[in-house]
Design an enzyme around this catalytic site. Structure first.
Site, short mmCIF file in Angstrom:
data_model
loop_
_atom_site.label_atom_id
_atom_site.label_comp_id
_atom_site.label_asym_id
_atom_site.label_seq_id
_atom_site.Cartn_x
_atom_site.Cartn_y
_atom_site.Cartn_z
N ALA A 252 32.91 37.66 40.05
CA ALA A 252 33.04 38.15 38.68
C ALA A 252 34.38 37.74 38.14
CB ALA A 252 32.89 39.67 38.62
N LEU A 256 41.21 40.21 32.60
CA LEU A 256 42.49 40.51 33.23
C LEU A 256 42.55 40.07 34.69
CD1 LEU A 256 43.15 44.13 31.89
CD2 LEU A 256 43.81 41.94 30.88
N GLN A 258 39.92 38.60 38.39
CA GLN A 258 38.62 38.19 38.91
C GLN A 258 38.44 38.76 40.30
OE1 GLN A 258 39.18 34.07 38.03
NE2 GLN A 258 39.54 33.49 40.16
N VAL A 259 37.17 38.88 40.71
CA VAL A 259 36.83 39.60 41.92
C VAL A 259 36.16 38.67 42.92
CG1 VAL A 259 35.51 41.54 42.87
CG2 VAL A 259 36.56 41.73 40.61
N LYS A 275 40.08 42.31 44.10
CA LYS A 275 40.37 42.08 42.68
C LYS A 275 41.78 41.52 42.54
CE LYS A 275 40.49 44.69 38.30
NZ LYS A 275 40.29 46.05 37.70
N ASP A 410 37.40 53.41 29.94
CA ASP A 410 36.78 52.12 29.62
C ASP A 410 35.44 51.98 30.33
OD1 ASP A 410 36.53 49.59 28.55
OD2 ASP A 410 37.69 48.61 30.12
#
Length: 879
Positions: A252, A256, A258-259, A275, A410
């Site tokens: 992903a 901000l 990526q994983v 992450k 969020d």
């Protein structure tokens, strides 16, 4: 011809984007006198308007249209000039960073470390201002880039409106595509704003949603080699020291970070999500926050110029969001937040939703390692799946917001994972990305709860008080003007369905449902006038913490509307509020509970039994509604609600502590009234049974034998317990009637009314058998009354410690045995016994113990009350 007009909307729970503008021909009649006032942020859709009459004179119509377009062009030019003037004024002002002291964002304020660019790791106002002072050129360059993207887009929209009088459907796909591209080009800060709006199907047209949804996936990842270097730098060693494997590409990529999917070097090959933060993203975000702060200053200047009576500090709203966004880049803070949220949700026994475990030893400022969850983003789920898990997500969020005061700020669909398989604990949904968490204090939470109660009950007068406490309205608010406008503005929203339903309800409210042009124009004028009244006469303001709270609610409501187009967050949250009222024993919650259970018509301040039963049902999820199934009906017990078995279990559960404490004196009063009623009936039946029959009349002589004296008027010696209830009985000579009046004083008119209310409520909630039981019918036999009289005459009661546990238990056992005997003697009451037995058998160990303790306490207090009454009689007779 048909005209469709879309106006930007802002509701209590919805933030809505501008898609179209009012038709100039209509607005010329309503805005000519208010050309310098911004258009009201209300929603209205005028569809299927019959304009045949307007088309009768085609030339006149064309002339009007051209004039209106010229007027619109003039207004646009005036607005552009005003904006430029305000922008120039703003550019001359020093720009301060937001003050964190007033922020609700949850962050660690103890660290003051700087990164390579000189920016603070944890948000710090002074250090950020120092950075900005050295980066003035870069900041101005970033502002210019932002203006270069924003102005052409807005100019294109304005041009289309001036040319066509509206934004046509054929233009929307291209505009939406351009908006998405611009947001991507502007970078992570603006991408997140677009992601937030991508979950509002009730607000934005489908082409726009399709484009904004791409922002969830279209973020270009950075090179994995760079990511590995960053991981090794953060952990201070080679990758293999910590992980046995890591995916070649990110699973992903977000704005901000990526994983990656990795396995821990722990001997178990535990799957984890790694992450990694984007390089140099903190500097980009800081510059973007400067740009947004300056844009907010420009907007605030326009508001101050055109609507100076408004008190909302839009810069403060932006500040709160900015602080939160900056804080999202501190992954150490996110790790702490995630662990706190995970622990809290387990402590509160939240069903269906989990938070991944955190591996704190591998977490740093730019690196977060947590439990891997197999699933898909909720945005990729079916509408059926979304509808199924919405109750879980809703319960989790309401617990965070209204019970704990620590909530995820969020919760967009990318941060909600629908698991491929439920976990062993039954979790189906995983809440991730806890970088933005916010805290709400007890006072604000209580005021929010009160506001939901009053809004759900359509009590707008009390809602004004709530809004004053929440700092939305000033203390000197004009209630006479505000209350009717609240009704018009909020009632359509409470009915649910989001912005589209809101439009439909407003049309009904203002009489714009038919195709008659005159009524439509009249309704539109009335709506516009109300909106202008709100803007000009009601100095409302939006507290800064609503920047994050509103964002979270807007996002969750949008997700829920995807699964259920008729979703209404106010009514859906009411069962949670009811459970909270019943559970918490804080003074503020007790006060709110009292208001629900006792408020009513003026002069009537007693407990409303129907409301109590309704509230119990509300807490269990059964809500009776009124006004088109939009508002909670406090004074109606829902059909197919709780039965006696479920109701007893709920009252005795841990979730009803507040209710039990509030009702303790009420229960004593109820037991006293019922026991007096039952005791008097039993003694009355005993007197009749014990009175000798009248001697038969003799033939021709008639009644020559004197009638037997009335038993209840004959004085008998009674050995009564002493004033302390101990073994010091005193001899009293009194009639059975005097004894009865002493032990069980005759019910007053108010008592009788209350007893009838008890009976009616019991009949409605539990059925006619229980209603008859409450009335005292066929509960105790005449034989029971005889036993009581005999015990008092023999001194058996007076010679014991009437308040000892043994006596209390014997009284409880005697009542239980009597009820058992009644079952055999009276088939009509067998249902009661079965229902009681089933309800008691349904209790768990703690609930059973609680019931036993409550019954013992009530019985002890009842005995003490009877002893007190008897002691008074004894003193009177002895004087």
């Amino acid at each position: 011809m048909k005209t469709r007009i879309l106006i930007g909307l802002s509701t209590a729970g919805s933030a809505v984007a501008f898609i179209g503008n009012p038709n100039a021909a209509l607005l010329s009649r309503t805005t000519s006198a208010t050309a310098n006032i911004p258009q009201p942020l209300w929603a209205s859709t005028l569809e299927d308007v019959d304009t045949k009459k307007a088309e009768a004179d085609d030339d006149e119509n064309k002339e009007m249209s051209f004039g209106d377009r010229m007027a619109s062009s003039g207004m646009a030019s005036a607005a552009a000039v005003a904006t430029a003037a305000v922008n120039a004024a703003v550019s001359m002002k020093p720009l301060d960073a937001p003050d964190v002291e007033k922020s609700y964002v949850a962050l660690d304020k103890t660290q003051q470390e700087l990164d390579e660019e000189g920016l603070p790791i944890v948000y710090d106002k002074d250090l950020i201002e120092q950075y900005w002072s050295k980066e003035r050129g870069a900041l101005n360059q970033r502002w210019g880039y932002f203006v270069g993207k924003a102005v052409p887009f807005l100019t294109k929209m304005t041009t289309l409106f001036i040319r066509d009088g509206k934004i046509t459907d054929k233009e929307i796909p291209a505009l939406s595509r351009q908006a998405r591209v611009d947001l991507q080009d502007l970078g992570p800060t603006f991408i997140k704003a677009g992601q937030m709006m991508s979950v509002r199907p009730d607000v934005l047209p489908q082409p726009t949603l399709d484009e904004l949804t791409k922002l969830q996936d279209s973020v270009v990842p950075f090179d994995t080699e760079i990511a590995v270097q960053q991981i090794e730098k953060e952990l201070g060693g080679p990758l293999g020291q910590f992980f046995t494997s890591i995916s070649e590409e990110p699973v992903a990529a977000a704005s901000l970070a990526q994983v990656y999917l990795a396995t821990l070097n722990d001997g178990k090959n535990t799957k984890v999500a790694v992450k990694v933060q984007r390089p140099s993203v903190l500097g980009t975000v800081s510059k973007d926050l400067y740009v947004l702060r300056r844009a907010a200053e420009v907007f605030q200047g326009l508001v101050d110029r055109f609507a100076p009576q408004q008190r909302t500090n839009y810069v403060a709203l932006l500040n709160e969001w900015a602080i939160g966004f900056y804080t999202e880049l501190d992954f150490s803070n996110e790790a702490r937040n995630q662990q706190t949220l995970r622990d809290m949700m387990r402590e509160k026994n939240i069903k269906g939703v989990t938070v991944p475990k955190v591996y704190h030893e591998l977490c740093t400022r730019r690196l977060l390692v947590s439990e891997w969850m197999d699933g898909k983003k909720l945005s990729d789920a079916t509408t059926e799946d979304i509808a199924r898990v919405t109750p879980f997500a809703q319960e989790a969020f309401l617990t965070q917001l209204l019970e704990v005061g620590f909530f995820h700020g969020d919760p967009h669909p990318g941060n909600l994972l629908l698991l491929n398989e439920p976990t062993e604990e039954g979790y189906e949904l995983a809440l991730i990305d806890c970088g933005l968490m916010a805290s709400i204090n007890d006072v604000d939470r209580d005021n929010m709860i009160s506001a939901v109660i009053h809004l759900a009950n359509k009590d707008y007068a009390s809602l004004v008080d709530d809004f004053i406490k929440l700092k939305i309205l000033p203390e000197d608010s004009n209630r006479a003007a505000i209350i009717p406008l609240m009704d018009k503005a909020l009632s359509p929203y409470v009915k649910g369905g989001g912005a589209k339903k809101y439009e439909e309800e407003l049309k009904k409210l203002y009489g714009m449902e038919d195709s008659d042009m005159q009524s439509t124009v009249g309704g539109f004028q009335a709506m516009t006038q109300d909106a202008l009244t709100v803007l000009n006469d009601i100095p409302f303001s939006i507290p800064p913490y609503f920047a994050i709270l509103g964002r979270a609610i807007v996002t969750l409501e949008g997700i829920a509307l995807t699964g259920n187009p008729n979703y209404g967050i106010i009514l859906e949250s009411y069962p949670f509020i009811a459970r909270k009222l019943l559970r918490e024993d804080r003074p503020e919650i007790q006060s709110a509970l009292q208001e629900v259970l006792y408020s009513g018509e003026e002069g009537d301040s007693g407990l409303k039994l129907t409301r109590l039963l309704a509230l119990l049902n509300n807490a269990a999820g059964a809500v009776a509604t009124r006004d088109g199934a939009a508002f909670v009906d406090l004074d109606a017990v829902p059909e197919n609600g709780l039965g006696f078995k479920e109701g007893l279990k709920f009252v005795l559960s841990d979730d009803s502590e507040s209710l039990r404490n509030l009702l303790e004196p009420e229960v004593d009063s109820i037991v006293d009234i019922l026991s007096r009623q039952i005791f008097r009936k039993a003694i009355s039946d005993a007197v009749v049974a014990l009175t000798p029959p009248r001697p038969p009349a003799l033939p021709f002589l008639g009644d020559i034998f004197p009638s037997a004296p009335k038993l209840d008027e004959i004085r008998f010696p009674f050995l009564l317990p002493g004033s302390a209830g101990l073994r010091d009985p005193s001899l009293s000579v009194l009639t059975i009637k005097e004894l009865t009046d002493a032990v069980a004083p005759k019910l007053t008119q108010a008592d009788e009314i209350f007893a009838l209310g008890l009976s009616d409520a019991a009949t409605e909630f539990f059925g006619p058998d229980v209603g008859a039981f409450v009335k005292g019918e066929s509960v105790f036999s005449a034989k029971t009354g005889e036993l009581v009289i005999a015990a008092l005459r023999s001194g058996a009661i007076g010679e014991t410690d009437a308040l000892s546990p043994e006596v209390v238990n014997s009284v409880i056992e005697a009542v239980s045995n009597t009820l058992s005997l009644v079952r055999g003697a009276n088939s009509e009451t067998s249902g009661i016994e079965k229902e009681l037995t089933a309800a008691i058998d349904n209790l768990d160990e703690n609930e059973s113990a609680r019931l036993k303790d409550i019954v013992a306490q009530i019985t002890e207090r009842s005995i003490a009350r009877a002893i007190e009454r008897l002691s008074v009689v004894d003193r009177v007779l002895g004087s």
